[in-house]
Design a protein around this motif. Structure first.
Motif, short mmCIF file in Angstrom:
data_model
loop_
_atom_site.label_atom_id
_atom_site.label_comp_id
_atom_site.label_asym_id
_atom_site.label_seq_id
_atom_site.Cartn_x
_atom_site.Cartn_y
_atom_site.Cartn_z
N THR A 26 27.59 31.81 42.38
CA THR A 26 27.28 32.04 43.82
C THR A 26 26.39 32.95 44.18
O THR A 26 26.41 34.26 44.03
N GLN A 27 25.13 32.55 44.44
CA GLN A 27 23.97 33.63 44.74
C GLN A 27 23.99 33.71 46.22
O GLN A 27 23.68 32.63 46.90
N PRO A 41 21.25 39.47 43.97
CA PRO A 41 22.20 39.22 44.98
C PRO A 41 23.11 38.13 44.61
O PRO A 41 23.12 37.18 45.38
N LYS A 42 24.16 38.61 43.82
CA LYS A 42 25.20 37.45 43.48
C LYS A 42 26.68 38.25 43.82
O LYS A 42 26.53 39.15 43.41
N LEU A 43 27.68 37.33 44.18
CA LEU A 43 28.73 37.84 44.62
C LEU A 43 29.92 37.15 43.61
O LEU A 43 29.77 35.71 43.45
N ASN A 44 31.06 37.81 43.08
CA ASN A 44 32.16 37.11 42.61
C ASN A 44 31.92 36.50 41.28
O ASN A 44 32.56 37.09 40.21
N ASN A 45 30.96 35.73 41.23
CA ASN A 45 30.40 35.23 39.95
C ASN A 45 29.30 35.00 39.89
O ASN A 45 28.62 35.10 40.85
N GLU A 46 28.57 34.40 38.86
CA GLU A 46 27.39 34.09 38.49
C GLU A 46 26.69 32.89 39.13
O GLU A 46 25.66 32.62 39.01
N ILE A 52 34.07 37.25 56.90
CA ILE A 52 32.88 36.55 57.32
C ILE A 52 31.93 36.11 55.98
O ILE A 52 31.80 36.61 55.19
N LYS A 53 31.72 34.61 56.07
CA LYS A 53 31.08 34.16 55.00
C LYS A 53 29.51 34.30 54.97
O LYS A 53 28.86 34.16 55.91
N LEU A 54 28.81 34.68 53.96
CA LEU A 54 27.53 35.11 53.87
C LEU A 54 26.88 33.69 53.50
O LEU A 54 27.18 32.90 52.89
N PHE A 67 4.64 31.52 47.69
CA PHE A 67 5.95 32.09 47.15
C PHE A 67 6.90 30.89 47.13
O PHE A 67 6.92 30.06 47.94
N GLU A 68 7.61 30.64 45.86
CA GLU A 68 8.62 29.80 45.70
C GLU A 68 9.87 30.43 45.04
O GLU A 68 9.77 30.90 43.88
N ASN A 69 10.72 30.84 46.07
CA ASN A 69 11.81 31.81 45.55
C ASN A 69 13.12 31.15 46.16
O ASN A 69 14.21 31.64 46.31
N GLY A 70 13.28 29.79 46.47
CA GLY A 70 14.69 29.25 46.95
C GLY A 70 15.03 29.40 48.40
O GLY A 70 16.11 28.80 48.87
N PHE A 71 14.29 30.40 49.08
CA PHE A 71 14.61 30.64 50.57
C PHE A 71 13.69 29.57 51.36
O PHE A 71 12.71 29.20 51.17
N ASP A 72 14.25 29.67 52.78
CA ASP A 72 13.72 28.88 53.51
C ASP A 72 12.52 29.57 54.35
O ASP A 72 12.79 30.58 54.88
#
Length: 445
Positions: free
Chosen positions: A88-89, A81-86, A439-441, A219-224
């Protein structure tokens, strides 16, 4: 494994190949082209396509993220799930958690997730596991709704070794083996019906809840994880009187009752979680995971996310989701008559390029067609059928605002965008009454 990001359009590079896949050229050269499609709203949607010319491979990914086979048992593809470039995840989990805070969104989860348990599983790391937290978040949110209303009670079968009394049916064979042979003559093994929360439906939910609890803690995957942990703590007391002791055969063949919508949804998600871990809780401990091929539709997730953002400032009467008219299903219609007066037919497009490029003609035609339906005129209380209803396309872009305000939607008396709003709401050049709004994600920093 080939690793790309969503909405990629270009040649495959060496650094897109991971896990020592040096033979990918030989594998891909077996065919001139590859494509994987899913069926969404009755139409085929492409997840990725590959065109091969000599040793050059042109890849095009869409708005699906996940993992699947390009060539079964030989070469998988993982789309992030990355947009525009590598760099910005997109924080897809934050999008999901925000979206499902709106109860109406729980009714519109169809076509969000595609899982293929019948295909060979693919080895991945925990960091690549997009599926597990996604499924668990949906499950825990529905469970929270169930707990708020109270657990379902029903009659269930109970077997008990009773002392000096009989209840229900005597299990003669078991009673002889367990009691009479060992000299316990006043004990009797009976089977009887009892009314309460310890029924099969709740046992399945409890078992999936325990799996979910174990996964999220590890789980350790960067999300809150904070919202998920809060939901786990909220659910726990309600299931203290429920056992998770249920036969796997019974789980595999269980059919939920569609009359209980939230239970039906929770059971379906519970069965997916249990199947995901092969019904074995020890599989939740592994760092190297075998995952079934799957896709997450980010355009559908974006639609749910936008609805939550709209509901933050508009009531359910002012903004309607999935409004149906003339065999069509509109994303949203908006009618606001409080501080200002505006009416829009709204369509979401998960296309960041619309920030700097024109909207493609097919998307213009789609939303224009929605805005010409007579039922939509009546719903928005537009009595002059010669008047064009305003159309708004909401797209994703990381330089836009994170939230909507009323001012984002205001037009002046001449249907023009006020100067104070010109950097937010944009008029589509060359068209009348067609606007677009970004809208910003949320991002993983």
């Amino acid at each position: 494994m080939i690793e790309l990001f969503e909405q990629y359009d270009g040649l495959l590079k060496q650094d897109h190949c991971i896990n020592a896949c040096d033979n990918y050229i030989a594998i891909l050269k077996e065919k001139d082209s590859y494509e994987y499609q899913v069926l969404r709203k009755g139409e085929k949607q492409s997840c990725y396509s590959i065109n091969c010319e000599k040793e050059l491979f042109y890849f095009k990914t869409s708005y699906f993220v996940g993992i699947n086979w390009i060539v079964e048992n030989k070469l998988p593809i993982y789309i992030q799930p990355k947009l525009n470039n590598e760099s910005t995840q997109i924080d897809y989990m934050r999008m999901l958690l925000d979206a499902i805070e709106e109860p109406e969104n729980l009714k519109h989860l169809d076509d969000l997730l595609y899982i293929y348990f019948d295909k060979p599983h693919i080895p991945i790391t925990q960091k690549q596991d997009l599926l597990s937290p996604f499924l668990i978040a949906l499950f825990l949110k529905v469970m929270k709704q169930i707990v708020k209303k109270g657990l379902k009670k029903s009659y269930y079968s109970k077997i008990e070794n009773l002392n000096a009394r009989v209840k229900g049916k005597i299990l003669v064979s078991r009673n002889i083996k367990q009691n009479l042979v060992s000299g316990k003559k006043i004990n009797t093994i009976c089977q009887y019906q009892e009314f309460g929360v310890n029924c099969d439906e709740n046992k399945i939910l409890k078992k999936a809840y325990r799996f979910s609890q174990r996964v999220i803690q590890k789980f350790e995957n960067g999300f809150d994880k904070t919202p998920l942990l809060q939901w786990i703590n909220y659910i726990h007391p309600a299931f203290e009187q429920v056992s998770d002791d249920i036969d796997i055969t019974k789980i595999k063949t269980f059919r939920s009752n569609p009359l209980y919508k939230e239970y039906d949804q929770a059971i379906k998600l519970a069965l997916l979680i249990l199947k995901r871990y092969a019904y074995n809780i020890s599989n939740t401990e592994q760092q190297r995971i075998m995952t079934p091929p799957f896709w997450i539709d980010m355009s559908k997730l974006f639609e749910l996310y936008v609805y939550k953002k709209l509901r933050n400032i508009f009531t359910s009467k002012e903004v309607k989701y999935h409004y149906k008219a003339k065999y069509q299903e509109l994303d949203f219609i908006l009618k606001f008559t409080n501080q200002a007066d505006f009416k829009f037919v709204i369509d979401t497009k998960y296309k960041p390029k619309y920030h700097n490029q024109s909207v493609i003609i097919d998307d213009i035609r789609q939303i224009s067609g929605y805005a010409r339906i007579e039922k939509v005129y009546k719903e928005l209380k537009v009595t002059d059928y010669r008047q064009n209803i305003d159309c708004l396309i909401i797209y994703s872009h990381q330089k836009s605002d994170e939230d909507f305000t009323i001012n984002h939607f205001i037009l002046d008396d001449q249907n023009e965008i006020p100067k104070s709003n010109i950097q937010k709401l944009k008029k589509e050049s060359g068209y009348v009454n067609i606007y677009k709004l970004g809208i910003k994600l949320p991002e993983i920093l």
